[in-house]
Design a protein around this motif. Structure first.
Motif, PDB file in Angstrom:
ATOM      1  N   ASP A  72       1.117  -1.401   0.637  1.00 52.87           N
ATOM      2  CA  ASP A  72      -0.010   0.376  -0.161  1.00 52.87           C
ATOM      3  C   ASP A  72       1.125   1.406   0.221  1.00 52.87           C
ATOM      4  OD1 ASP A  72      -2.742  -1.092   0.209  1.00 52.87           O
ATOM      5  OD2 ASP A  72      -2.148  -1.511   2.129  1.00 52.87           O
ATOM      6  N   GLY A  73       0.381   2.385  -0.345  1.00 53.56           N
ATOM      7  CA  GLY A  73       1.429   3.726  -0.322  1.00 53.56           C
ATOM      8  C   GLY A  73       0.794   4.316  -1.571  1.00 53.56           C
ATOM      9  N   SER A 129      12.305  -2.117   1.472  1.00 54.74           N
ATOM     10  CA  SER A 129      12.884  -1.456   1.848  1.00 54.74           C
ATOM     11  C   SER A 129      13.359  -0.812   1.033  1.00 54.74           C
ATOM     12  CB  SER A 129      13.255  -1.128   3.139  1.00 54.74           C
ATOM     13  OG  SER A 129      14.149  -1.900   2.637  1.00 54.74           O
ATOM     14  N   SER A 132      11.552   1.721  -1.291  1.00 56.59           N
ATOM     15  CA  SER A 132      10.815   2.473  -1.245  1.00 56.59           C
ATOM     16  C   SER A 132      12.124   3.422  -0.894  1.00 56.59           C
ATOM     17  CB  SER A 132      10.296   2.112  -0.141  1.00 56.59           C
ATOM     18  OG  SER A 132      10.051   2.995   0.953  1.00 56.59           O
ATOM     19  N   HIS A 138       6.551   6.841  -0.067  1.00 59.39           N
ATOM     20  CA  HIS A 138       6.411   5.826   0.718  1.00 59.39           C
ATOM     21  C   HIS A 138       5.420   4.371   0.463  1.00 59.39           C
ATOM     22  CE1 HIS A 138       7.304   9.610   2.743  1.00 59.39           C
ATOM     23  NE2 HIS A 138       6.954  10.072   2.212  1.00 59.39           N
ATOM     24  N   TYR A 140       4.218   0.877   2.475  1.00 59.38           N
ATOM     25  CA  TYR A 140       3.335   0.018   3.227  1.00 59.38           C
ATOM     26  C   TYR A 140       3.570  -1.989   2.542  1.00 59.38           C
ATOM     27  CZ  TYR A 140       3.473   5.137   4.061  1.00 59.38           C
ATOM     28  OH  TYR A 140       3.897   6.653   4.504  1.00 59.38           O
ATOM     29  N   SER A 142       1.886  -5.151   4.150  1.00 58.55           N
ATOM     30  CA  SER A 142       1.075  -6.097   4.177  1.00 58.55           C
ATOM     31  C   SER A 142       1.856  -6.839   5.316  1.00 58.55           C
ATOM     32  CB  SER A 142      -0.723  -6.774   3.550  1.00 58.55           C
ATOM     33  OG  SER A 142      -0.261  -7.096   2.572  1.00 58.55           O
TER      34      SER A 142
END
Length: 212
Positions: A72-73, A129, A132, A138, A140, A142
């Motif tokens: 998500d993001g 990461s 990102s 951003h 995220y 789950s």
């Protein structure tokens, strides 16, 4: 239809670099967990169609161990890490110190399921990461979901919550090598399936938009 033609070697080189940095983070985490040196490399990154993705994992009826998570993001999508049952068994034996773990026939020991989930957590978290950090988007994850099932069932289940299925996947080939003469290379696949609009968001954030 013309989307695939807009992806250049520059796009793939950037994705490979991101993959290698993610692999480095994952190798460090696994080395700490196993208390021995682990080397990880990303020999290849490709963008393939949905059907080609299933063929890479051995075909829709091939049974695999898979960890799925939803992203998500700012650039939503889905991520799968897929290992053959033999390689999953071999690696989890190394992680747990048990010698008789076998994913080729149920029931699976609780310790084996937990270890495989932890492996998926470490690997997917490291790649995400890295993506990102590079994109400054951003993103995220789950909670990862583990399944041992046919490739077609695993991937279809993972994509059920999408209103429209992604046409293409980013395939990050992954090779894990333990610093141990008795341990061969474990090869898995990461399938990163950005939602339809997320491809452009990711590449634009990397400074190489696909629409130019």
């Amino acid at each position: 239809m013309s989307f695939i033609n807009k992806i250049s070697s520059i796009h793939l080189d950037i994705l490979k670099e991101i993959g290698n940095i993610g692999a480095g983070h994952a190798a460090t985490a696994l080395s700490t967990l196993l208390n021995k040196k682990i080397d990880m490399k990303v020999p290849n990154v490709r963008i393939v169609s949905f059907d080609e993705m299933m063929e890479l994992a051995g075909g829709p009826e091939n049974i695999v161990a898979s960890v799925f998570l939803r992203i998500d993001g700012e650039a939503p999508g889905s991520m799968f890490f897929v290992l053959s049952l033999e390689q999953a068994s071999h690696f989890i034996n190394q992680m747990t110190g048990e010698e008789n773990i076998d994913f080729t026939s149920p029931p699976y020991p609780e310790i084996a399921i937990s270890a495989l989930q932890e492996l998926g957590n470490i690997l997917s978290g490291s790649y995400l990461s890295s993506l990102s950090d590079f994109t400054r988007l951003h993103l995220y994850p789950s909670v990862p979901a583990l399944s041992i099932d046919m490739v077609g069932a695993v991937i279809s289940f993972g994509l059920l919550e999408l209103s429209q299925v992604s046409d293409y996947a980013i395939v990050i080939d992954t090779a894990l090598n333990e610093d141990d003469a008795q341990f061969g290379s474990v090869k898995g696949h990461f399938f990163l399936l950005p939602d339809p609009n997320s491809f452009e968001i990711i590449f634009s954030a990397l400074g190489v938009p696909v629409n130019e």
